[in-house]
Design a protein around this motif. Structure first.
Motif, PDB file in Angstrom:
ATOM      1  N   ASP A  20      -1.107   2.143  -2.272  1.00 24.29           N
ATOM      2  CA  ASP A  20      -0.194   1.138  -1.710  1.00 24.29           C
ATOM      3  C   ASP A  20      -0.584   0.796  -0.273  1.00 24.29           C
ATOM      4  O   ASP A  20      -0.564  -0.369   0.122  1.00 24.29           O
ATOM      5  N   ILE A  21      -0.926   1.809   0.495  1.00 26.63           N
ATOM      6  CA  ILE A  21      -1.367   1.597   1.878  1.00 26.63           C
ATOM      7  C   ILE A  21      -2.658   0.780   1.873  1.00 26.63           C
ATOM      8  O   ILE A  21      -2.806  -0.196   2.611  1.00 26.63           O
ATOM      9  N   ALA A  22      -3.595   1.178   1.010  1.00 27.15           N
ATOM     10  CA  ALA A  22      -4.879   0.477   0.921  1.00 27.15           C
ATOM     11  C   ALA A  22      -4.681  -0.982   0.535  1.00 27.15           C
ATOM     12  O   ALA A  22      -5.289  -1.882   1.135  1.00 27.15           O
ATOM     13  N   ASP A  23      -3.847  -1.229  -0.452  1.00 26.82           N
ATOM     14  CA  ASP A  23      -3.597  -2.607  -0.893  1.00 26.82           C
ATOM     15  C   ASP A  23      -2.963  -3.436   0.222  1.00 26.82           C
ATOM     16  O   ASP A  23      -3.355  -4.578   0.450  1.00 26.82           O
ATOM     17  N   ILE A  29       0.914   4.077   7.760  1.00 29.54           N
ATOM     18  CA  ILE A  29       1.491   5.282   7.141  1.00 29.54           C
ATOM     19  C   ILE A  29       2.757   5.696   7.888  1.00 29.54           C
ATOM     20  O   ILE A  29       3.792   5.983   7.273  1.00 29.54           O
ATOM     21  N   ALA A  30       2.685   5.721   9.218  1.00 29.47           N
ATOM     22  CA  ALA A  30       3.843   6.109  10.029  1.00 29.47           C
ATOM     23  C   ALA A  30       5.014   5.167   9.792  1.00 29.47           C
ATOM     24  O   ALA A  30       6.161   5.609   9.694  1.00 29.47           O
ATOM     25  N   ARG A  31       4.737   3.882   9.687  1.00 30.48           N
ATOM     26  CA  ARG A  31       5.801   2.904   9.439  1.00 30.48           C
ATOM     27  C   ARG A  31       6.465   3.177   8.089  1.00 30.48           C
ATOM     28  O   ARG A  31       7.690   3.169   7.976  1.00 30.48           O
ATOM     29  N   HIS A  32       5.662   3.446   7.060  1.00 32.20           N
ATOM     30  CA  HIS A  32       6.218   3.720   5.729  1.00 32.20           C
ATOM     31  C   HIS A  32       7.024   5.017   5.722  1.00 32.20           C
ATOM     32  O   HIS A  32       8.006   5.124   4.983  1.00 32.20           O
ATOM     33  N   LEU A  33       6.597   5.993   6.521  1.00 35.88           N
ATOM     34  CA  LEU A  33       7.309   7.269   6.576  1.00 35.88           C
ATOM     35  C   LEU A  33       8.442   7.255   7.606  1.00 35.88           C
ATOM     36  O   LEU A  33       9.180   8.234   7.719  1.00 35.88           O
ATOM     37  N   ASP A  34       8.554   6.159   8.353  1.00 44.68           N
ATOM     38  CA  ASP A  34       9.572   6.021   9.396  1.00 44.68           C
ATOM     39  C   ASP A  34       9.495   7.179  10.391  1.00 44.68           C
ATOM     40  O   ASP A  34      10.502   7.829  10.714  1.00 44.68           O
ATOM     41  N   MET A  35       8.274   7.452  10.849  1.00 43.35           N
ATOM     42  CA  MET A  35       8.028   8.515  11.820  1.00 43.35           C
ATOM     43  C   MET A  35       7.041   8.004  12.866  1.00 43.35           C
ATOM     44  O   MET A  35       6.235   7.126  12.573  1.00 43.35           O
ATOM     45  N   PRO A  36       7.072   8.572  14.069  1.00 44.48           N
ATOM     46  CA  PRO A  36       6.108   8.150  15.084  1.00 44.48           C
ATOM     47  C   PRO A  36       4.689   8.592  14.727  1.00 44.48           C
ATOM     48  O   PRO A  36       4.481   9.687  14.184  1.00 44.48           O
ATOM     49  N   VAL A  37       3.734   7.743  15.037  1.00 42.64           N
ATOM     50  CA  VAL A  37       2.323   8.046  14.772  1.00 42.64           C
ATOM     51  C   VAL A  37       1.949   9.392  15.390  1.00 42.64           C
ATOM     52  O   VAL A  37       1.289  10.219  14.756  1.00 42.64           O
ATOM     53  N   GLU A  38       2.370   9.613  16.636  1.00 39.27           N
ATOM     54  CA  GLU A  38       1.993  10.814  17.361  1.00 39.27           C
ATOM     55  C   GLU A  38       2.470  12.096  16.689  1.00 39.27           C
ATOM     56  O   GLU A  38       1.870  13.141  16.850  1.00 39.27           O
TER      57      GLU A  38
END
Length: 65
Positions: free
Chosen positions: A19-22, A48-57
């Motif tokens: 899904d991320i790749a697409d 990925i961070a946006r989909h997981l609703d978490m900060p990248v860091e």
């Protein structure tokens, strides 16, 4: 965060690497490579961070600003 935990969070929330790749118009192997740390891509980790609703860091400490 350990890379296996990122994968586990994705599985728990039914987010597939495909899904991320697409969404980013990339290959699945590229997304997998970024998650495993073989390659770097700010664009992939932000998605990925946006989909997981978490900060990248928090997910990928190497990408801390």
């Amino acid at each position: 965060m350990k890379l296996n935990k990122v994968r586990a969070l994705m599985v728990d929330r039914d987010i597939k690497q495909a899904d991320i790749a697409d969404e980013l118009k990339l290959s699945r192997s590229h997304v997998s490579g970024v998650i495993s740390g073989r390659w770097r891509s700010r664009r992939v980790v932000e998605c990925i961070a946006r989909h997981l609703d978490m900060p990248v860091e928090r997910l990928f400490p190497d990408y801390a600003a």
